[in-house]
Design an enzyme around this catalytic site. Structure first.
Site, PDB file in Angstrom:
ATOM      1  N   ASP A  82      -8.499 -49.205  80.241  1.00 60.06           N
ATOM      2  CA  ASP A  82      -8.051 -47.830  80.041  1.00 60.06           C
ATOM      3  C   ASP A  82      -8.161 -47.064  81.371  1.00 60.06           C
ATOM      4  O   ASP A  82      -8.522 -47.651  82.402  1.00 60.06           O
ATOM      5  CB  ASP A  82      -8.959 -47.202  78.970  1.00 60.06           C
ATOM      6  N   HIS A 128      -7.746 -43.498  71.819  1.00 55.27           N
ATOM      7  CA  HIS A 128      -7.585 -44.638  72.724  1.00 55.27           C
ATOM      8  C   HIS A 128      -7.989 -45.946  72.024  1.00 55.27           C
ATOM      9  O   HIS A 128      -7.342 -46.971  72.186  1.00 55.27           O
ATOM     10  CB  HIS A 128      -8.471 -44.455  73.973  1.00 55.27           C
TER      11      HIS A 128
END
Ligand code: UPG
Length: 425
Positions: free
Chosen positions: A117, A19
Site C-alpha cells: 500500500d 484499504h
C-alpha cells in the site's frame, strides 16, 4: 503447455478498512489463479476481515503482527475506523513500528513478490536488500494519483491555487480539479504529522520505487489517467478492475444480526426511496456540518439510513450533538446507525434510491456496482476530485457548497437529495 509457476505473494495493506477490504479482494482474485498469498495485518483487523471463501483458505495465509505500544494510541485501535481523525498519525507511528517484523517475515518466507500500500515508505529499502520485487496496489484512482507530481514535496513554491486547475506537470485530459477550500486541506498532506513523514512523502516513495503500479480502476473509467500515471513514474500502470464487492464482503465480520435488523427496516420502505448516508471509515465532521446534515435529511422528507460513526462523531474528544429531538422527530422515517454497517448489503437493497457519500473511492465503486445514483458531499483527500470526475460521467451530483469555506446548508442538501431520489420516480 507447462503449468504457470505458483507464486508466493506477501500483501501488506494500510490499517484502514477502505484499504484492507480491496487488498483482500485482490488477494482472493490472485489466489483463485492458484497463487499463494500471505495477507499481513494486525490481530484485530484480521478478525474483522470479510470471510475468505473456504475453497481458497489454504491459499491465503493470514499473518498477524501486533502493533507496538504508542503513546496517545488506545490499545485496541488497529484501524483508522477505531480512531478520531486527529489520532490517525499515531496509528502511522505504530504501523511504522512493524518495519522489523515485516523485514524478518520477508527474509524467512522469501515471497516472490510484495504487494504494498502507500504507507510503508521504508519498504523499498527492505525489498531492495532482500531482492524481492514489489508492486504498489493503489486503491486511489488515477485521477488523484496523477495530481501528485514526483518532486512536488520538495517544491516549496507549491500553493493551494496550483491544485484548483488541472495540473501543469502532466497533460491532464480534463478540467477535474480541486476547489480552493479543498486544495488548502489537501496541502496539509504535504506537511509533516506526528508520524514524522507526510502522506505525500509516503505515497511518492512507494510510487517511485515499486516495479509496477496496480490501480484499482479500469480503462473505461479513467484510461487516459492510468496511462498518464505510467508515464509520470516511467513504469507500467496496470488497471486491475474496480473490484466491485459482492453482498457478503462487507468487512467487520459480516455482522448478521445487525444486517437482519437493518433489512427488516429496509424491507418496509418503498422501492428506490431511501437515502443511504455514510461517510466511510475515517472522516470526522464539525458540529456545523453534522447539524446541517441532520437538518437537511429531515427537510428532504425522504426516508434515510444514516451511518454515523460514533468514534468520529467528535473533534479532538469533544462529542458532537444531533439537533435536539432529532431522533424522536424522525422516528420511523429515518435510522441513525452508530456502529459498523454492512454497507454493501445496504446499497444492494432495492429500497435504496440514492447514496449520500463523501466520495471515498470504495463507496463510489460500491454504488456504481449496484447502479445507485450518488449525491456527493466530498470532504478531504481525493474526494473532491472523485466527485468532479464522477459528475463528468453524469452518475451523480454534488451538493452545492459555499465557494469560500466549503460550507453547505440544510436547504441545499435537502434539494439535492430530492432532485436525485425523486427524479427517479
Ligand atoms: O460502517 C461502515 C463504514 C465503511 N464500510 C466500508 O468501508 C469502506 C470505506 O471506504 P471508502 O468509501 O473508500 O471511504 P474511506 O474509508 O473514507 O476511505 C479512504 O480511502 C479511500 C480510497 O478507497 C479514499 O478515496 C478516501 O478519500 C479515504 O478517506 C467501504 O468499502 C465501505 O463499504 C462499511 O462497510 N461499513
Amino acid at each position: 503447455m507447462d503449468e504457470p509457476k505458483q507464486l508466493h505473494i506477501a500483501v501488506f495493506p494500510w490499517l484502514a478498512f477502505g484499504h484492507l477490504i480491496p487488498n483482500l479482494k485482490l488477494s482472493i482474485l490472485i489466489a483463485q489463479r492458484g497463487h499463494k498469498i500471505s495477507f499481513i495485518s494486525t490481530p484485530r483487523n484480521i478478525q474483522r476481515l470479510p470471510k475468505i471463501p473456504p475453497h481458497l483458505a489454504l491459499n491465503i495465509n493470514l499473518v498477524s503482527f501486533p502493533l507496538p505500544h504508542v503513546e496517545h494510541l488506545p490499545p485496541d485501535a488497529e484501524a483508522t475506523s477505531d480512531l478520531p481523525t486527529g489520532k490517525i498519525p499515531y496509528l502511522k507511528i505504530a504501523f511504522d513500528g512493524l518495519e522489523n517484523s515485516l523485514a524478518q517475515f520477508l527474509q524467512s518466507s522469501s515471497p516472490d513478490w510484495i504487494i504494498s500500500d502507500f504507507a510503508p515508505y521504508w519498504l523499498p529499502s527492505i525489498a531492495a536488500n532482500l531482492k524481492i520485487p514489489f508492486a504498489h496496489f493503489s486503491i486511489f484512482n488515477a485521477w488523484s494519483s496523477t495530481f501528485i507530481r514526483p518532486g512536488s514535496i520538495e517544491d516549496q513554491r507549491i500553493k493551494a491555487e496550483d491544485f484548483t486547475v488541472p495540473p501543469k506537470w502532466v497533460p491532464f485530459p480534463s478540467k477535474v480539479a480541486y476547489r480552493l477550500y479543498e486544495a488548502k486541506k489537501f496541502l496539509t498532506h504535504f506537511e509533516g504529522n506526528a508520524s514524522g513523514v507526510s502522506d505525500v512523502q509516503r505515497v511518492v516513495a512507494i510510487f517511485e520505487n515499486c516495479v509496477v503500479i496496480a490501480v484499482r480502476s479500469c480503462m473505461e473509467l479513467e484510461g487516459d489517467y492510468i496511462n498518464l500515471l505510467g508515464e509520470l513514474y516511467e513504469k507500467p500502470a496496470v488497471p486491475v478492475g474496480i473490484l466491485p464487492p459482492s453482498a457478503d464482503e462487507d468487512g467487520e465480520n459480516n455482522d448478521n444480526e445487525g444486517w437482519l435488523t437493518i433489512k427488516e427496516w429496509l424491507d418496509k420502505q418503498n422501492k428506490g426511496t431511501v437515502v443511504y448516508v455514510a461517510f466511510g471509515s475515517e472522516l470526522t465532521l464539525t458540529q456545523d456540518e453534522l447539524t446541517e446534515l441532520a437538518m437537511g435529511l429531515e427537510l428532504s422528507g425522504l426516508p434515510f439510513f444514516w451511518v454515523m460513526r460514533k468514534i468520529s462523531n467528535s473533534v479532538e474528544g469533544v462529542p458532537l450533538e444531533l439537533p435536539e429531538e432529532f431522533e424522536e422527530r424522525n422516528k420511523g422515517r429515518g435510522v441513525v446507525w452508530t456502529s459498523w454497517a454492512p454497507q454493501v448489503r445496504i446499497i444492494g437493497h432495492e429500497s435504496v434510491g440514492g447514496f449520500l457519500t463523501h466520495c471515498g473511492f470504495s463507496s463510489v465503486s460500491e454504488a456504481l456496482a449496484f447502479g445507485r445514483p450518488l449525491i456527493m458531499l466530498p470532504f478531504a483527500l481525493d474526494q473532491g476530485l472523485v466527485a468532479r470526475a464522477i459528475g463528468e460521467k453524469g452518475v451523480g451530483m454534488e451538493v452545492p457548497r459555499e465557494e469560500n469555506d466549503g460550507s453547505y446548508t440544510r436547504k441545499s442538501l435537502a434539494e439535492s437529495l430530492r432532485l436525485v431520489v425523486c427524479y427517479r420516480h
